[in-house]
Every structure is written in structure tokens, then in C-alpha cells.
Design an enzyme around this catalytic site. Structure first.
Site, PDB file in Angstrom:
ATOM      1  N   GLU A   1       0.834  -1.214   0.000  1.00 40.86           N
ATOM      2  CA  GLU A   1       0.000   0.000   0.000  1.00 40.86           C
ATOM      3  C   GLU A   1       0.861   1.254   0.000  1.00 40.86           C
ATOM      4  O   GLU A   1       1.688   1.464   0.902  1.00 40.86           O
ATOM      5  CB  GLU A   1      -0.929  -0.012   1.222  1.00 40.86           C
ATOM      6  CG  GLU A   1      -1.887   1.176   1.209  1.00 40.86           C
ATOM      7  CD  GLU A   1      -2.996   1.085   2.254  1.00 40.86           C
ATOM      8  OE1 GLU A   1      -3.347  -0.029   2.676  1.00 40.86           O
ATOM      9  OE2 GLU A   1      -3.495   2.147   2.647  1.00 40.86           O
TER      10      GLU A   1
ATOM     11  N   LYS B   1      -7.474  -0.289  11.328  1.00 37.32           N
ATOM     12  CA  LYS B   1      -6.892  -0.814  10.082  1.00 37.32           C
ATOM     13  C   LYS B   1      -5.670   0.022   9.714  1.00 37.32           C
ATOM     14  O   LYS B   1      -4.643  -0.501   9.288  1.00 37.32           O
ATOM     15  CB  LYS B   1      -7.950  -0.788   8.967  1.00 37.32           C
ATOM     16  CG  LYS B   1      -7.511  -1.459   7.674  1.00 37.32           C
ATOM     17  CD  LYS B   1      -6.757  -0.567   6.721  1.00 37.32           C
ATOM     18  CE  LYS B   1      -6.396  -1.286   5.428  1.00 37.32           C
ATOM     19  NZ  LYS B   1      -5.630  -0.432   4.501  1.00 37.32           N
TER      20      LYS B   1
ATOM     21  N   ASP C   1       4.025 -13.505  12.099  1.00 35.07           N
ATOM     22  CA  ASP C   1       2.695 -13.959  11.674  1.00 35.07           C
ATOM     23  C   ASP C   1       1.715 -12.786  11.698  1.00 35.07           C
ATOM     24  O   ASP C   1       1.219 -12.388  12.759  1.00 35.07           O
ATOM     25  CB  ASP C   1       2.257 -15.084  12.629  1.00 35.07           C
ATOM     26  CG  ASP C   1       0.930 -15.714  12.234  1.00 35.07           C
ATOM     27  OD1 ASP C   1       0.155 -15.091  11.497  1.00 35.07           O
ATOM     28  OD2 ASP C   1       0.678 -16.845  12.695  1.00 35.07           O
TER      29      ASP C   1
ATOM     30  N   HIS D   1      -2.183  10.321  -0.980  1.00 34.87           N
ATOM     31  CA  HIS D   1      -2.389   9.011  -1.579  1.00 34.87           C
ATOM     32  C   HIS D   1      -2.257   9.076  -3.093  1.00 34.87           C
ATOM     33  O   HIS D   1      -1.650   8.231  -3.719  1.00 34.87           O
ATOM     34  CB  HIS D   1      -3.822   8.552  -1.267  1.00 34.87           C
ATOM     35  CG  HIS D   1      -3.880   7.376  -0.370  1.00 34.87           C
ATOM     36  ND1 HIS D   1      -4.276   6.151  -0.788  1.00 34.87           N
ATOM     37  CD2 HIS D   1      -3.572   7.235   0.935  1.00 34.87           C
ATOM     38  CE1 HIS D   1      -4.225   5.301   0.211  1.00 34.87           C
ATOM     39  NE2 HIS D   1      -3.810   5.942   1.276  1.00 34.87           N
TER      40      HIS D   1
END
Ligand code: MEV
Length: 427
Positions: free
Chosen positions: A90, A267, A283, A381
């Protein structure tokens, strides 16, 4: 590529697929899916992970997935500068950490951990006298400790091993379950293998002592005895003044109150955290499960970070979440890229790794909230996204920056526009 044809009678039942080499499997897959030679060659190129090693890590390997590793700069954790490798697909994630850490570099992050304790659960059902069974199990503490520690003498030698026992009575759809928690210090290991082995070893004894039947024997990813915390202060002058501070506080209050917003807020935190987890071969799913379960521990899902105005009027920020990460075992130990990333980080204990990761999560969240509460995230972004779109449109080399710049100037980051700009550029 002759065993399977790309057609109506292709079958996913491929006998002995797991016994073939990656190249043989790839040939079968190529025939099944009708892959062209270019795609086959691309998948066959495993980059800096050897096919032999990849083939040992998981089953039925045919290729690898390369994700960029970016370095977060400006990070200062517990008085020590650190360069943090982040593996993510991302855009803006690495830049967000760099920006946040630039704005508090003088202060840096102060961190702590609650320990390196993991929990394994053993589920007993059909217990006639659950309350008495609980007491019987608690009485067996020393015996249980002996059996658990005997599973992993090396861990005990390194200062880890069984620490405690909890026995919970759980009311369920299937009646009262007697759930035993083994609490184990796994030191520099993430510890899944260590605690799962102990849980499986102790299970028959628990069946005997409770008089019930034992089914599950597995660690809990809600590693709430292995939490990491980070705190920092962003000074008013360094972040653009009181209205920026107040916007960030309000964004936090929104996430604190509303699970719909908290899911997105967290998130964003995990954008940073998972990127370091992945770069170090840890993990990602274990840590994400733990983080979200921890965020819901009060019964209402909420923010993993907290923001306050301190007595000087500056922005005081903190984060707390379970971080079950290790330096030994699993991909961390065998993946050469994970090993290289750990060298860049310079961490020698799982505890230090967890501290750095907590700081990254807080930095990530600060940047997201600051952007969201001020200019919005799209401008930042879009600059990076425009580069991806330019590449998708076929731009190469210097063309990528040129096309991306035009897309941003026009405020239309779209593939069709990128193609048109590229065509013009090439005359
Ligand atoms: C995008 O990947 C992450 C954000 O949505 C996080 C947030 O909203 O806080 C920007």
C-alpha cells in the site's frame, strides 16, 4: 505442459501434486490455466527466495509474491534511533510513519511491554462437576508445570517456560466448559509451537482430572499477557497548531465511540504494524487477530490508540495492543529477507521488536488522523497512486514520474487519462 489441457475436461484433482518440484507443478498449473510463456517465466522467477527454501516453507509451491520493503526513517524509540523495514503493497504507509516520526523526532517514543507470556487453551467438555474439577486442576499446578516444562527444556534454560495456570468455567451452547489456560513465557519465540506442544501434552491429564472429554488444545491469539505500549508527545508547534491537534483528538473520539470508525482507524494502525510483522517474517494474522480482539475486550470494539491534551497543551498519544512476535522459529529464522530486515532493525530480543512495532503503529495512526482531520488523505495518496496508474498504463522509466505528475496536476488519476497522456508523451 502436456499432462493437462486448457479446456472443458481440465480437473483440479491432480494426483501427487505435492510430491512434484515447483517447476513441475508450475507446468501443470500453466496447462490447466492456459498460461502464456511470459507468465510461466514470471512465476518461475522466485527472486531472492530460493525455490528449495520456498518449497520447504509451504505446500504445493509454484512461485513467490514479491512485496516492496520500504524504510521508515526518523524513528527514535526509547532514546535509540532505528530504521524500520516495512513490507507493504500500500502506497503512503511508509511515508506516513516517516512524516509522523519527523514531527516528534526530538521527543521520540517511550515504550514498554507487559512481558512475553503466551496463553494456550485446553477445552474440556461433559464435566460432571465443573466447579470441583476447576479446583482439582488448580491443585495440580506443580504437576502441570513439570509436564509443560519437560516439553521444552531449551526454553526453560533460556529463562522461559510454564508460569501459571488459570481455569475458567465457560457457559456455552454446549453446557459448561472447563477451559484451562497454560501461561507460558516464550521469551524470544512467538511461541505458538511451544505452547501448542504443551497443550497437547497436558490434554490427556486434564481429561483424567476433570473426568470430561478434551477437544481443543491451541494457543489464544488474544495474547493479552504480551501487550506492548508506546507513548509520545507531538508538540503543538511541530504539528501545525491547535486546530490540527483538536482535529486529531476529535478523530480519536470518533473512533473511541463508534465501531464503524474504529475498524478503519485500527486498520490504519495495522497498516504500519503488519508491514513490520511481514518484513520480519512474523505472523501477520496472529497479530491482527490479537489486535482486533483486544480492541473489543470491553465488549465494545474501540480504538487501539488514545489521544489527550497534556498540561502544556501538546498532543499526548499512546497505544497498547498484544504483539506476539518472535525472533526465533518459523519464517523469521529461515527467510533470508526477514533475517536481513532484523539486521537493519538491530533488534536482539522479541521484546525490543514489539516495542518498535508499537511505536510504528502509533506513528501510522497519527499521520492518518492528521491527514484525515486536515487536508484529507487523497492528496498524499494520489501522488503515489498516480505512479501505480502510470505503470498500469504502460509507462516505463522516466515516463512514470512524468505521467503521474500530469495526472495529479489534472486531479484525475485514471487509467484512461494515463494512457492518453502516455500516448501524447510518446508522440
Ligand atoms: C487506509 O489504508 C487507512 C486509513 O483509512 C486509516 C484511517 O482512516 O485512520 C487512512
Amino acid at each position: 505442459m502436456t499432462e493437462l489441457g486448457h479446456g472443458a475436461n481440465r480437473s483440479s484433482r491432480i494426483a501427487g501434486f505435492h510430491r512434484k518440484s515447483p517447476q513441475e507443478r508450475l507446468d501443470l498449473v500453466a496447462a490447466f490455466a492456459g498460461l502464456d510463456q511470459g507468465t510461466v517465466d514470471h512465476l518461475a522467477n522466485m527472486g531472492n527466495l530460493s525455490p528449495q527454501l520456498a518449497d520447504k516453507m509451504i505446500e504445493n509451491v509454484i512461485g513467490t509474491m514479491n512485496i516492496p520493503i520500504g524504510i521508515a526513517t526518523n524513528m527514535r524509540v526509547d532514546g535509540e534511533d532505528v530504521l524500520v523495514p516495512m513490507a507493504t503493497e500500500e502506497s503512503s504507509v511508509v511515508a506516513a510513519v516517516c512524516n509522523a516520526a519527523r514531527q516528534n523526532y526530538a521527543t521520540g517514543f517511550t515504550t514498554s511491554v507487559s512481558g512475553t507470556l503466551m496463553i494456550a487453551q485446553v477445552q474440556a467438555v461433559d464435566v460432571a462437576d465443573p466447579h470441583a474439577a476447576r479446583l482439582r486442576l488448580l491443585d495440580k499446578r506443580d504437576e502441570i508445570k513439570g509436564i509443560c516444562d519437560a516439553c521444552d527444556p531449551l526454553l526453560v534454560k533460556l529463562g522461559g517456560g510454564f508460569r501459571d495456570l488459570e481455569v475458567r468455567l465457560l457457559e456455552t451452547l454446549g453446557g459448561t466448559m472447563v477451559v484451562t489456560h497454560l501461561i507460558v513465557d516464550t521469551r524470544d519465540a512467538m511461541g505458538a509451537n511451544a505452547v501448542n506442544t504443551m497443550a497437547e501434552k497436558i490434554a490427556p491429564h486434564i481429561a483424567t482430572w476433570t473426568g470430561g472429554r478434551v477437544f481443543l488444545r491451541i494457543l489464544s491469539n488474544l495474547a493479552d499477557k504480551r501487550v506492548a505500549r508506546a507513548h509520545t508527545v507531538w508538540k503543538l508547534d511541530d504539528i501545525g497548531g491547535a486546530s490540527v491537534r483538536d482535529g486529531i483528538i476529535s478523530a480519536y473520539q470518533f473512533a473511541e465511540a463508534d465501531p464503524y470508525r474504529a475498524a478503519t482507524h485500527n486498520k490504519g494502525i495495522m497498516n504500519g504494524i503488519s508491514a513490520v510483522i511481514l518484513a520480519t517474517g512474523n505472523d501477520t494474522r496472529a497479530v491482527e487477530a490479537g489486535a482486533h480482539a483486544y480492541a473489543a475486550r470491553s465488549g465494545r470494539y474501540t480504538s487501539l490508540t488514545r489521544y489527550e491534551i497534556n498540561k502544556d497543551g501538546d498532543l499526548s498519544a499512546s497505544i497498547e495492543l498484544p504483539l506476539a512476535v518472535g525472533l526465533i522459529g518459523g519464517a523469521t529464522k529461515i527467510h533470508p529477507t526477514a533475517q536481513a530486515c532484523l539486521k537493519v532493525l538491530g533488534v536482539t530480543t522479541a521484546e525490543r521488536l514489539a516495542r518498535v512495532i508499537a511505536a510504528v503503529g502509533l506513528a501510522q495512526n497519527f499521520s492518518a488522523l492528521k491527514a484525515l482531520a486536515t487536508v484529507g488523505i487523497q492528496s498524499g495518496h494520489m501522488a503515489l497512486h498516480a505512479q501505480n496508474i502510470a505503470i498500469m498504463a504502460g509507462a516505463v522509466g522516466d515516463e512514470v514520474d512524468t505521467v503521474a505528475r500530469v495526472l495529479v496536476e489534472r486531479k484525475t488519476v485514471r487509467i484512461d487519462v494515463a494512457q492518453e497522456v502516455l500516448a501524447k508523451l510518446r508522440g
